[in-house]
Write an enzyme that holds these catalytic residues in place. Structure first.
Site, PDB file in Angstrom:
ATOM      1  N   ASP A   1      -7.085  15.707 -17.694  1.00 44.58           N
ATOM      2  CA  ASP A   1      -7.297  14.280 -17.908  1.00 44.58           C
ATOM      3  C   ASP A   1      -6.876  13.970 -19.345  1.00 44.58           C
ATOM      4  O   ASP A   1      -7.498  14.441 -20.301  1.00 44.58           O
ATOM      5  CB  ASP A   1      -8.773  13.939 -17.689  1.00 44.58           C
ATOM      6  CG  ASP A   1      -9.046  12.437 -17.776  1.00 44.58           C
ATOM      7  OD1 ASP A   1      -8.333  11.744 -18.525  1.00 44.58           O
ATOM      8  OD2 ASP A   1      -9.995  11.963 -17.115  1.00 44.58           O
TER       9      ASP A   1
ATOM     10  N   LYS B   1      -7.930   2.238 -19.859  1.00 49.08           N
ATOM     11  CA  LYS B   1      -8.284   2.466 -21.265  1.00 49.08           C
ATOM     12  C   LYS B   1      -7.078   2.191 -22.170  1.00 49.08           C
ATOM     13  O   LYS B   1      -6.633   1.069 -22.266  1.00 49.08           O
ATOM     14  CB  LYS B   1      -8.805   3.899 -21.424  1.00 49.08           C
ATOM     15  CG  LYS B   1      -9.875   4.302 -20.402  1.00 49.08           C
ATOM     16  CD  LYS B   1     -11.094   3.416 -20.457  1.00 49.08           C
ATOM     17  CE  LYS B   1     -12.255   3.945 -19.643  1.00 49.08           C
ATOM     18  NZ  LYS B   1     -12.023   4.068 -18.209  1.00 49.08           N
TER      19      LYS B   1
ATOM     20  N   ARG C   1       0.829  -1.209   0.000  1.00 52.87           N
ATOM     21  CA  ARG C   1       0.000   0.000   0.000  1.00 52.87           C
ATOM     22  C   ARG C   1       0.864   1.259   0.000  1.00 52.87           C
ATOM     23  O   ARG C   1       0.453   2.321  -0.472  1.00 52.87           O
ATOM     24  CB  ARG C   1      -0.948   0.013   1.217  1.00 52.87           C
ATOM     25  CG  ARG C   1      -1.867   1.241   1.254  1.00 52.87           C
ATOM     26  CD  ARG C   1      -3.054   1.008   2.179  1.00 52.87           C
ATOM     27  NE  ARG C   1      -2.659   0.689   3.527  1.00 52.87           N
ATOM     28  CZ  ARG C   1      -2.377   1.576   4.480  1.00 52.87           C
ATOM     29  NH1 ARG C   1      -2.441   2.881   4.212  1.00 52.87           N
ATOM     30  NH2 ARG C   1      -2.032   1.185   5.686  1.00 52.87           N
TER      31      ARG C   1
END
Length: 393
Positions: free
Chosen positions: A179, A204, A53
């Site tokens: 973005d 994507k 983490r």
């Protein structure tokens, strides 16, 4: 001799001095601390690895690669594109702050700004014409801390004049977040045009095969990225699996090849669609008839992307017949896949918008979004012709 239960946990050890060519997958929650002093040093300086983490070698390799490709100082890999957006915004804003966003953005981002941030005391206003610097200027307040936009907006493809918006942000000392999911760093690198932070949905084009989720933040400021990593991502915990990081990295290694082919296919599809009488409009900036063509030539000389929308003259019935007749295009909500995808926006991703909001966004009953893949162009055109034949019938 140790017992069976002990042996099944501890027998055997990784080979030393092995150097694989492919990125190793460190699929582990934690890492062995060499000794007491090394543990003290790690928790004091952050050097090395202790817990995934916090940091993981597989994830870190992808971060370093993305920082280089986007031209940033540091990068942070996260569990999804939405996580990348949330960590960025929550790291830059606090209660009482204000942000501005272009109105033409991914619907999930819009929902986060409109529904979630107000609960934290953060307000968002939307700029309808993202390429009008005065429109941004008029809405800036003393407490405005972030400007947000997409390099190639989803789904209407109004190519962003990155430098123009960056100039506004710079004059006011405001962070400009872009973005860059649909463009990818192969087509445009917003940091080179004045943006401060770039985010991606790595699910994507970066991954490319529709198999895994992931998100990336790339920052030109290493200290700010360190804060996002240590004080936001570490606390909220949107940690990506090292297996996902490996698969994203595998995709990134062929990014330019795929995006080049997808962009070329998309231009061919858009040109064909533009000539069909059943098609009312095609929103693709690579077309000479598109109002963003000149801007696309400036920012996207290597291709104008492969995600765009087009509108059939008919309504829902025609759209239904069109989609149901397709055999090569996959009907699903995703983008950037090697396979070509299609989706009807008004009844899926934008189904919570009112008719007035849809009209304002330029989304009509016949509007479809496509994400063009790497198939043979003649097969894609033949499939779309199959859909239009069903519409005519």
């Amino acid at each position: 001799m140790t017992g069976f239960a002990t042996q099944q946990l501890h027998a055997g050890s990784p080979a030393s001095r092995v150097t694989p060519r492919a990125l190793p997958i460190y699929l582990t929650a934690g890492f062995v601390l060499d000794d007491f002093d090394q543990a003290v040093d790690h928790f004091s300086t952050g050097d090395g690895f202790s817990y995934t983490r916090v940091a993981n070698p597989t994830n870190q390799a992808v971060e370093q690669r993305m920082a280089v490709l986007e031209g940033g100082a540091e990068a942070l890999l996260l569990g999804s594109g939405q996580a990348a957006l949330a960590v960025t915004i929550l790291g830059l804003l606090q209660s009482g702050d204000h942000m501005l966003s272009a109105s033409s953005i991914y619907e999930g981002s819009r929902g986060f700004f409109v529904e979630n941030l107000p609960r934290l005391g953060i307000q968002t206003d939307f700029v309808k014409d993202a390429n009008d610097p005065d429109a941004w200027e008029r809405l800036i307040r003393p407490n405005t801390r972030v400007l947000f936009a997409e390099s190639i907006p989803n789904p209407k493809n109004e190519v962003l004049d990155i430098a123009a918006v960056a100039a506004v942000a710079s004059r006011h000392g405001i962070a400009f977040v872009v973005d860059n999911t649909l463009a990818t760093p192969y087509l445009v690198r917003p940091l080179e045009h004045g943006a401060d932070i770039v985010i991606h949905s790595a699910s994507k084009f970066l991954a490319g095969h529709g198999a895994v989720l992931g998100g990336v933040i790339v920052d030109k400021d290493a200290d700010r990225l360190a804060y996002l990593r240590d004080s936001v991502a570490l606390r909220f915990g949107p940690t990506p699996s090292p297996l996902n990081a490996f698969l994203i990295n595998q995709g990134v290694e062929t990014l330019s090849l795929r995006v080049e082919r997808q962009s070329a296919n998309a231009l061919g599809v858009a040109r064909w669609l533009e000539k069909q009488p059943e098609v009312l409009s095609v929103d693709y900036p690579g077309l000479e008839s598109n109002s963003y063509f000149e801007l696309a030539e400036r920012y996207l000389p290597d291709g104008t992307g492969s995600v765009f929308s087009f509108t059939l003259r008919g309504g829902i019935d025609e759209v239904r017949r069109f989609i149901n007749a397709l055999e090569v295009f996959t009907h699903m909500t995703h983008l950037g896949d090697v396979r070509s995808l299609v989706l009807h926006l008004a009844t899926t991703s934008h189904n919570l918008r009112t008719d007035e909001q849809l009209e304002e966004a330029g989304i009509w009953p016949g509007t479809l979004r496509v994400s063009i893949g790497i198939e043979d162009l003649p097969d894609l055109v033949a499939d779309l012709e199959r859909g239009l034949t069903a519409v005519r019938g």
